[in-house]
Scaffold this motif. Structure first.
Motif, PDB file in Angstrom:
ATOM      1  N   VAL A 158     -29.884  52.798  61.725  1.00 55.40           N
ATOM      2  CA  VAL A 158     -29.239  52.239  60.305  1.00 55.40           C
ATOM      3  C   VAL A 158     -28.774  50.256  60.714  1.00 55.40           C
ATOM      4  CG1 VAL A 158     -27.485  51.796  58.348  1.00 55.40           C
ATOM      5  CG2 VAL A 158     -29.157  54.200  58.897  1.00 55.40           C
ATOM      6  N   VAL A 159     -27.811  50.502  61.704  1.00 58.11           N
ATOM      7  CA  VAL A 159     -26.929  49.441  62.437  1.00 58.11           C
ATOM      8  C   VAL A 159     -27.629  48.575  62.304  1.00 58.11           C
ATOM      9  CG1 VAL A 159     -25.308  48.619  63.960  1.00 58.11           C
ATOM     10  CG2 VAL A 159     -24.818  50.769  62.351  1.00 58.11           C
ATOM     11  N   ALA A 160     -28.457  48.103  63.428  1.00 58.29           N
ATOM     12  CA  ALA A 160     -29.997  47.758  63.583  1.00 58.29           C
ATOM     13  C   ALA A 160     -30.228  47.042  62.470  1.00 58.29           C
ATOM     14  CB  ALA A 160     -30.544  48.441  64.533  1.00 58.29           C
ATOM     15  N   ASP A 161     -30.384  47.379  61.836  1.00 59.68           N
ATOM     16  CA  ASP A 161     -31.531  47.408  60.600  1.00 59.68           C
ATOM     17  C   ASP A 161     -30.698  46.147  59.540  1.00 59.68           C
ATOM     18  OD1 ASP A 161     -33.485  47.883  60.871  1.00 59.68           O
ATOM     19  OD2 ASP A 161     -34.551  49.422  59.623  1.00 59.68           O
ATOM     20  N   LEU A 162     -29.106  46.617  59.266  1.00 59.82           N
ATOM     21  CA  LEU A 162     -28.211  46.212  58.872  1.00 59.82           C
ATOM     22  C   LEU A 162     -27.576  44.045  59.363  1.00 59.82           C
ATOM     23  CD1 LEU A 162     -26.446  48.314  57.412  1.00 59.82           C
ATOM     24  CD2 LEU A 162     -27.702  47.298  56.185  1.00 59.82           C
ATOM     25  N   LYS A 163     -28.445  44.322  60.453  1.00 62.46           N
ATOM     26  CA  LYS A 163     -27.859  43.280  61.595  1.00 62.46           C
ATOM     27  C   LYS A 163     -28.380  41.636  60.634  1.00 62.46           C
ATOM     28  CE  LYS A 163     -26.524  44.871  65.989  1.00 62.46           C
ATOM     29  NZ  LYS A 163     -27.446  45.032  67.376  1.00 62.46           N
TER      30      LYS A 163
END
Length: 494
Positions: A158-163
């Motif tokens: 999720v963190v990666a997709d929100l970058k």
């Protein structure tokens, strides 16, 4: 059909099969996608895809074809098979008397593998012709904490997709980007339709997607919360994993070479909330129960069928059973399951309109006992950390609140803890399949020194370990499992 010439299943051979098996009576060239589905596995193909195929055979819903999407690396194989077979596959109902009932299903008309081309997946969903995006992404696929009930913002994917500028990799990222584009282009949002075994599955999906969208853009999150519909549903059909034996038997019986057929029980049920943003197929004409409130039906299914599967599987494995029907035909297991359903689960259920609960419970035992389905105990034991908290623990908590019976439910938790030690009663290794495997196995193996080690895991059990009545019942069952074994423990409970 022994004289049939064995042939592969694909669009070129469909006319051949149509003369020999129930098969699409509609022109598949006229079918266009109206649904994008994430998580095309056995259950989706035995259930939602079957219902849409049923409508198409009645001359309806030809603009509601399915475009499947795979997100996980293991989904590449499904793409390869469905591409080779032009989306066609054989669905075989296995009746308890040994009768096999085959049908070729044609409602899946495309399949996209997101890791190869995420842009194609996003644009497919952004197209106005797509009005439903549906999900069978497993109980753990919604990224919701069992303890807090909130979306896990710290999940690395999720963190990666929100970058900023990230190419979406998760279901959340792909679907949210498609919704963002529809909003920007003035296109009505599609409905997000969960078909997973979760209480309030639509409500959970709303929480997950609205939270993700809000983390990306607060205005987008508000729009998703306000404008996108997330109907709740209850789905039911026992669908074991397809085996090489199934493939070989289908070829032998029917002459059909299908790389990934689906086998399942004859029973099927789908209860669906009538809450759609951009229309829906006439599901009611295919046997779907379209209702205003799904909750009574879903609680019935989750707490009677799904939780009973968990009540059967760990005890069953420890007693030496490896197939579900073998354990389910054992009178001791039947008595235990009925005792759980009657004394512990049923008191937690609201009235279920149009359902005779006593008959439903006996139907469940008949379904579990179907020898032709050959469902495996191991399948039911898998991913327990996603299943027990959602299916069984709500029964325990409700019964604790009212002073109701919990002995059998607590024993099921103890049987999971004993199973999770990874060694059976003969000293043979157990392959524990669980996304939290390392954690649950490590805790289970500490039980000799600390009998509450397993249930002290707040991520799974919250504060249940602090409840003296539950803790006492759990310890009693766990001690019995260690000292006397699974069968003697069951006998003491029935």
């Amino acid at each position: 059909m022994a004289d049939l010439v064995s042939q592969p299943l694909n669009a070129q051979t469909l006319a051949y099969w149509s003369d020999r098996l129930p098969a699409p009576a509609y022109d598949r060239d006229l079918v266009t996608p109206g649904v994008v589905h994430f998580g095309v596995g056995g259950f989706h193909r035995a259930h939602q895809a079957m219902y849409l195929d049923r409508l198409m055979n009645e001359g309806q819903a030809l603009d509601w074809g399915i475009c499947g999407v795979g997100v996980m690396p293991a989904d590449r194989k499904m793409k390869e098979v469905l591409d080779a077979q032009d989306g066609l596959y054989t669905l075989v109902l296995k009746h308890s008397d040994g009768t096999y009932e085959p049908r070729v299903i044609g409602s899946i008309v495309a399949y996209l593998f997101a890791p190869d081309d995420p842009e194609a997946v996003i644009e497919e969903m952004a197209a106005p012709s797509i009005r439903i995006v549906s999900l069978t992404v497993t109980e753990g696929g919604y990224n919701i904490s069992d303890v807090t009930g909130e979306f896990d913002e710290a999940n690395p994917d999720v963190v990666a997709d929100l970058k900023p500028g990230a190419v979406p990799r998760t279901t959340f990222g792909l679907i949210t980007e498609a919704l963002r584009r529809r909003r920007k282009r003035g296109v009505v949002p599609f409905t997000v339709m969960s078909c997973d075994n979760l209480p309030g599955n639509g409500d959970l999906a709303r929480r997950a997607f609205a939270t993700f969208a809000g983390l990306r853009d607060p205005e987008l999150g508000d729009w998703v919360e306000r404008e996108v519909r997330f109907p709740n549903s209850m789905v039911d059909r026992i669908t074991p994993v397809t085996t090489d034996t199934d493939r070989a038997e289908i070829t032998e019986r029917f002459g059909i070479q299908d790389q990934w057929p689906v086998v399942c029980e004859p029973f099927t049920q789908w209860v669906l909330q009538d809450a759609f943003t951009a229309g829906r197929p006439p599901f009611q004409d295919a046997g779907v129960q379209v209702v205003d409130d799904v909750e009574p039906y879903e609680l019935m299914k989750l707490r009677l069928l799904n939780a009973s599967h968990q009540a059967l599987c760990y005890f069953g494995y420890l007693c030496g059973y490896r197939l579900v029907h073998e354990a389910a035909q054992d009178p001791l297991f039947q008595a235990f399951l009925l005792g759980y359903m009657d004394a512990e689960a049923t008191p937690t259920l609201p009235p279920v309109p149009g359902v005779d609960l006593a008959a439903y419970k006996h139907t469940l035992l008949e379904r579990f006992s179907n020898p032709e389905v050959r469902d495996t105990i191991a399948r039911l034991c898998a991913e327990s950390s996603d299943r027990i908290p959602k299916w069984l623990l709500p029964v325990i908590r409700a019964q604790l609140e009212t002073g109701g019976e919990i002995r059998r439910s607590a024993a099921v938790v103890a049987s999971w803890a004993r199973y999770a030690e990874g060694v059976d009663e003969q000293g043979q290794p157990i392959e524990v399949v669980d996304r939290l495997r390392d954690t649950v196995v490590e805790l289970a193996r500490r039980q000799g020194a600390d009998p509450d080690a397993f249930i002290a895991n707040r991520q799974l059990f919250g504060d249940l370990a602090a409840n003296e009545r539950f803790r006492t019942a759990y310890r009693s069952a766990l001690t019995s499992l260690h000292k006397l074994g699974a069968r003697a423990t069951l006998e003491s409970l029935t």
